[in-house]
Design a protein around this motif. Structure first.
Motif, PDB file in Angstrom:
ATOM      1  N   LEU A 525      18.283  -5.437  -0.072  1.00  0.00           N
ATOM      2  CA  LEU A 525      17.544  -4.268   0.407  1.00  0.00           C
ATOM      3  C   LEU A 525      16.519  -3.807  -0.626  1.00  0.00           C
ATOM      4  O   LEU A 525      15.431  -3.346  -0.271  1.00  0.00           O
ATOM      5  N   ALA A 526      16.838  -3.948  -1.913  1.00  0.00           N
ATOM      6  CA  ALA A 526      15.881  -3.571  -2.958  1.00  0.00           C
ATOM      7  C   ALA A 526      14.627  -4.436  -2.876  1.00  0.00           C
ATOM      8  O   ALA A 526      13.497  -3.937  -3.003  1.00  0.00           O
ATOM      9  N   ARG A 527      14.811  -5.738  -2.647  1.00  0.00           N
ATOM     10  CA  ARG A 527      13.649  -6.620  -2.510  1.00  0.00           C
ATOM     11  C   ARG A 527      12.842  -6.275  -1.257  1.00  0.00           C
ATOM     12  O   ARG A 527      11.613  -6.325  -1.276  1.00  0.00           O
ATOM     13  N   TRP A 528      13.543  -5.942  -0.177  1.00  0.00           N
ATOM     14  CA  TRP A 528      12.848  -5.560   1.048  1.00  0.00           C
ATOM     15  C   TRP A 528      12.050  -4.273   0.839  1.00  0.00           C
ATOM     16  O   TRP A 528      10.916  -4.155   1.312  1.00  0.00           O
ATOM     17  N   ALA A 529      12.620  -3.317   0.123  1.00  0.00           N
ATOM     18  CA  ALA A 529      11.906  -2.067  -0.143  1.00  0.00           C
ATOM     19  C   ALA A 529      10.644  -2.323  -0.969  1.00  0.00           C
ATOM     20  O   ALA A 529       9.598  -1.713  -0.729  1.00  0.00           O
ATOM     21  N   ALA A 530      10.748  -3.238  -1.934  1.00  0.00           N
ATOM     22  CA  ALA A 530       9.580  -3.557  -2.760  1.00  0.00           C
ATOM     23  C   ALA A 530       8.524  -4.335  -1.988  1.00  0.00           C
ATOM     24  O   ALA A 530       7.346  -4.336  -2.358  1.00  0.00           O
ATOM     25  N   PHE A 531       8.929  -4.988  -0.911  1.00  0.00           N
ATOM     26  CA  PHE A 531       8.025  -5.784  -0.082  1.00  0.00           C
ATOM     27  C   PHE A 531       6.923  -4.922   0.513  1.00  0.00           C
ATOM     28  O   PHE A 531       5.777  -5.352   0.643  1.00  0.00           O
ATOM     29  N   GLY A 532       7.239  -3.679   0.893  1.00  0.00           N
ATOM     30  CA  GLY A 532       6.223  -2.752   1.355  1.00  0.00           C
ATOM     31  C   GLY A 532       5.943  -2.755   2.843  1.00  0.00           C
ATOM     32  O   GLY A 532       5.054  -2.049   3.300  1.00  0.00           O
ATOM     33  N   ALA A 533       6.700  -3.556   3.631  1.00  0.00           N
ATOM     34  CA  ALA A 533       6.432  -3.641   5.069  1.00  0.00           C
ATOM     35  C   ALA A 533       7.181  -2.591   5.872  1.00  0.00           C
ATOM     36  O   ALA A 533       6.941  -2.457   7.068  1.00  0.00           O
ATOM     37  N   ASP A 534       8.088  -1.845   5.252  1.00  0.00           N
ATOM     38  CA  ASP A 534       8.876  -0.845   5.968  1.00  0.00           C
ATOM     39  C   ASP A 534       8.785   0.472   5.204  1.00  0.00           C
ATOM     40  O   ASP A 534       9.332   0.604   4.108  1.00  0.00           O
TER      41      ASP A 534
END
Length: 699
Positions: A525-534
Motif C-alpha cells: 500500500l505504501a508503494r501504491w500511495a507513492a504511485f500517485g494514481a489514487d
C-alpha cells in the motif's frame, strides 16, 4: 470446335503480383470477419478468446488495412487488460507474444498466404509481410524458449537464439535475395532459419519482407555491435538511420527481449521481469531516455502511440515515464469528438489519477455516443464515468451512471460491460449498507465474470461483498474474503484494482484480531500511495499504519496525519471511516471527550454520503461512549445498556458468542455475561426469540 487458347481465362500464378493481390484480398476479408468476431467476444464472450481472435485479425489486416489492424490490436489490449494478465497485456502492447508455435492465428494467417505463395509472418506473429507496393510490418517471435527465443546482444544465449549476419544476435533477422541479410526473419541456432520463418515461393528467402511504399526500405533496422547497420539492413528515406532500430551495446536495445537467466537488463531500461519455464526472464521494458526503441510497431497514430507508451510504462512500474505520454493523450483528445478517442482519454486520466479529467472525457464520450445513437459506446462511457465517481468518493453519482450503463449494455447485447456495471453497483451499495442489493449485484457480476474471464469485474464484486460484511460488523468474514485478493499468489485480484481493497483488508484483519496477517500488504500500500494514481491512498496508508501501531503515541500521530491527508484529497466516506476508527480507538483508552468529537464527525460524514450501515456502527460507538444521537433504540430495547444492545443486535443477526467477541474486541466470557443479562431484561429464553424481538423493534 476448338477455342482460342490465347483468350482463355486462367488463375493468376501464386507468385505473381496478381496472385499476391488476391491473397491479400482474401486475407483482408478474413481479417474483417475475425475483427467482428473478436469484438463480439470482447464485449459478450471470453476475453482470452477475444484477444487471440483480435490479434489474428490484426495479422490478416496489417498489409491491406493498417489502420483497421491498429484498431484490432488496441481491442486485443483491452481484452488482455480485462483478463488481468500482465504478461499478455505487455506482450499485446508491444506486438510480442508468449504462446506456442502451434498458435491458431499463425496457422490461419499462413494457410491463406500459402494458397497463393505469399510470404507470411513468423510463427504466431502479429503481422504479415507485404509485396512490392504494400508497407511491410515488422515481425515478432512466437514460440516456446526452446524454438524461437531472442536473447540480448551481449548476454548469454537462451536456447534457440535468433542470429544475424556474422554471428550477431539481433532480435529479428530475415534474409533477402541471394541469402543477404534482411532485418525481419527469425533465425535459430547456428544461423539456421527458425521453424516458421518467412520464406518466399519455392522455399526461397522472402525478398519483399522489409519494404515500405514504392519499395522503400522499412524503418526497422538491425544494427551491429557499434551501432553500425548490419549488412543488408534496411534504412529509412535517402539512407537516413531509422528511428526504431534494434541496436548493439553502444545503441539502445529493443525493449522486449527474452534473456538468459544471467543476462542483465539493458542499462537505463525500466522492466518488469517475469519468470519463464527455462529459468530465464521475460522482460517488459518501459520507454527509456531518447527516441522510441521500436516495440509497438503497430501503432501508427501518434494519439494511440502515446496511449500505448503510457500504459506500457505504468505496467513496468515507471510512472515518471508514463505521465508525459498520457498527458499528451489528454491534450490531443481536446481536439477530437470521436467516442473511441475520448474513451481512451478517460482511461488515460484514470491511470494518472486525474479524476476530474476522467469525468470530463467520459462526459464528452457519453455525449458523442448519444449523438450517434450508439448504445455500445454509451455503455462504455458510463462505465468510465461510474468508475471515476467511485474513485472520487461520489458513490451516489456512480450508482446513477452504473444503472444507466447496465441498461445501455443490455440493449447493445454486451454482457461483459453489464458485468462491470453490476460490480460497480455492488460497490456503491456496499457504502449504503444494503446487503441484499450488494449480494444481488455481486452475483450478477460474478456470473458473467467467471464464465468470461473478467478478472477486473470479479475483483470489484468480491471487494464489494467484503466491504458490506465490514459495514455490518463482520470483520472476520471480510478478512476471509479479501485475504486471497490482496496477498501474493494465483488468487490475487486484478492487477489494476486489488490494491484498492487493501485498506479494507487491513481494517478487517485488525478488527478480527489478526493484525499479523495485514502487515505485509501495508508495504504494498505504501508503494501504491507513492504511485500517485489514487488521491485517497496516502491517507488510507496512514490509517492502516495507525491500526497496526503498537505504540499509542505513534498511533495517535498517524490517525491525525491521516485526517490531515483527507483534508487534501477530499471525500466524505474515507474521512468518516478514519474518524470512526480513531474515535473507537480513543474510547477504548477512556479518552471519552475526544472520542465523542471524532465519532460525531464520523456520523455527520456517513450521513452526508448515505452510508447507512456505517452510520449505524457509529451510533453504536456513541452509545457505548455514553452519548445518544440520531435514532434512539426502540422501546423494548431501551432498558439495555449500550454494550448489551450491541451484543443483542449481533446475536440477532446470527453471530455466535465467539464472533460477537471478535467484533467487539472483548472476551467470550464478557459476551456470555452480557447476553444472560439481555435475556433476563427482555424476558426471552432463546436466541430465536431475541432475534424476533430485535427485528420487530427495528421495524
Amino acid at each position: 470446335m476448338t477455342g482460342d487458347s490465347s483468350r482463355a481465362r486462367t488463375a493468376p500464378r501464386a507468385g505473381s503480383r496478381n496472385g499476391r493481390d488476391a491473397a491479400r484480398s482474401a486475407a483482408a476479408d478474413r481479417g474483417h470477419a475475425e475483427l467482428a468476431r473478436g469484438r463480439r467476444q470482447l464485449f459478450d464472450g471470453p476475453v482470452g478468446d477475444a484477444r487471440e481472435t483480435l490479434l489474428l485479425a490484426a495479422t490478416l489486416l496489417a498489409p491491406a488495412a493498417p489502420e483497421t489492424a491498429e484498431a484490432a490490436h488496441l481491442s486485443a489490449t483491452d481484452a488482455a487488460w480485462a483478463s488481468g494478465d500482465v504478461v499478455a497485456c505487455l506482450a499485446t502492447l508491444d506486438a510480442t507474444d508468449t504462446s506456442g508455435p502451434a498458435d491458431g492465428r499463425a496457422a490461419a494467417a499462413r494457410s491463406l498466404a500459402d494458397e497463393a505463395g505469399v510470404p507470411t509472418a513468423v510463427e504466431g506473429s502479429a503481422s504479415t509481410t507485404g509485396g512490392d507496393d504494400v508497407p511491410a510490418t515488422p515481425h515478432t517471435i512466437d514460440g516456446p524458449p526452446a524454438s524461437g527465443v531472442v536473447r540480448d546482444l551481449d548476454g548469454p544465449p537462451a536456447s534457440g537464439v535468433g542470429r544475424g549476419p556474422d554471428g550477431l544476435r539481433p532480435s529479428h533477422v530475415v534474409r533477402g535475395p541471394e541469402g543477404s541479410p534482411s532485418p525481419h526473419v527469425v533465425r535459430g541456432p547456428e544461423g539456421v532459419p527458425a521453424a516458421g520463418a518467412a520464406r518466399g515461393p519455392v522455399g526461397s528467402h522472402a525478398s519483399d519482407a522489409v519494404r515500405g511504399p514504392e519499395g522503400s526500405p522499412s524503418p526497422h533496422v538491425v544494427r551491429g555491435p557499434e551501432g553500425v547497420p548490419a549488412a543488408g539492413a534496411a534504412r529509412g528515406p535517402v539512407g537516413s538511420p531509422p528511428s526504431d532500430a534494434v541496436r548493439g551495446p553502444q545503441g539502445s536495445l529493443s525493449p522486449h527481449v527474452v534473456r538468459g537467466a544471467d543476462s542483465p537488463p539493458p542499462p537505463g531500461a525500466a522492466h518488469l521481469a517475469l519468470p519463464l519455464a527455462d529459468g530465464g526472464q521475460w522482460e517488459a521494458s518501459a520507454p527509456g531516455p531518447g527516441p522510441d526503441p521500436g516495440p509497438g510497431w503497430w501503432v501508427r497514430d501518434p494519439f494511440f502511440r502515446d496511449y500505448r507508451d503510457g500504459m506500457r510504462a505504468l505496467l513496468a512500474r515507471r510512472p515518471e515515464l508514463a505521465a508525459g505520454p498520457l498527458r499528451r493523450v489528454l491534450d490531443r483528445a481536446r481536439r477530437h469528438d470521436r467516442p473511441e478517442r475520448l474513451l481512451r482519454a478517460a482511461a488515460a486520466a484514470l491511470l494518472l489519477g486525474d479524476v476530474h479529467a476522467a469525468r470530463t472525457a467520459g462526459s464528452r464520450a457519453l455525449a458523442a455516443a448519444r449523438a450517434t445513437e450508439c448504445a455500445a459506446s454509451e455503455a462504455r462511457a458510463l462505465e468510465y464515468l461510474a468508475y471515476g465517481e467511485l474513485r472520487a468518493g461520489r458513490h451516489a453519482q456512480a450508482r446513477t451512471h452504473a444503472e444507466e450503463g447496465v441498461r445501455a449494455a443490455l440493449i447493445a447485447g454486451h454482457r461483459n460491460t453489464a458485468a462491470s456495471h453490476h460490480a460497480m453497483l455492488a460497490l456503491a451499495a456496499s457504502i449504503e449498507g444494503d446487503t441484499a442489493a450488494v449480494a444481488g449485484y455481486a452475483s450478477a457480476a460474478l456470473a458473467t465474470a467467471r464464465r468470461h474471464g473478467l478478472a477486473q469485474a470479479a475483483t470489484l464484486a468480491e471487494w464489494a461483498t467484503a466491504r458490506a460484511d465490514l459495514a455490518r460488523g463482520r470483520p472476520l468474514d471480510a478478512a476471509d474474503r479479501l485475504g486471497p485478493l490482496v496477498r501474493p499468489g494465483p488468487r490475487r485480484g486484478h492487477f489494476a484494482v486489488w490494491m484498492l481493497a487493501v485498506p479494507c483488508f487491513v481494517e478487517a484483519a485488525v478488527l478480527a484480531g489478526q493484525p499479523e496477517d495485514a502487515r505485509d500488504v501495508v508495504a504494498d500500500l505504501a508503494r501504491w500511495a507513492a504511485f500517485g494514481a489514487d488521491p485517497h491512498a496516502p491517507a488510507q496508508h496512514a490509517r492502516c499504519r495507525a491500526l497496526l501501531a503498537t505504540d499509542d503515541r505513534e498511533a495517535d500521530d498517524l490517525y491525525l496525519r491521516a485526517l490531515a491527508l483527507h483534508d487534501e484529497s477530499g471525500g466524505d466516506f474515507e474521512r468518516a471511516r478514519t474518524e470512526l476508527l480513531y474515535g473507537r480507538w480513543l474510547r477504548r483508552r477512556r479518552r471519552l471527550r475526544e472520542a465523542r468529537s471524532r465519532l460525531g464527525a464520523a456520523l455527520v460524514g456517513f450521513d452526508r454520503c448515505g452510508a447507512g450501515a456505517w452510520a449505524d456502527q457509529t451510533r453504536g460507538e456513541l452509545r457505548a461512549n455514553g452519548a445518544v444521537s440520531g435514532k434512539e433504540p426502540a422501546a423494548g430495547l431501551s432498558g439495555l445498556t449500550p454494550q448489551q444492545l450491541r451484543i443483542a443486535r449481533h446475536v440477532a443477526e446470527g453471530a455466535t458468542n465467539r464472533e460477537v467477541a471478535q467484533r467487539l474486541a472483548v472476551s467470550t466470557r464478557t459476551v456470555d455475561y452480557h447476553l444472560r443479562n439481555v435475556f433476563a431484561a427482555l424476558g426471552v429464553r432463546s436466541r430465536m426469540e431475541l432475534a424476533r424481538m430485535v427485528d420487530q423493534e427495528q421495524r
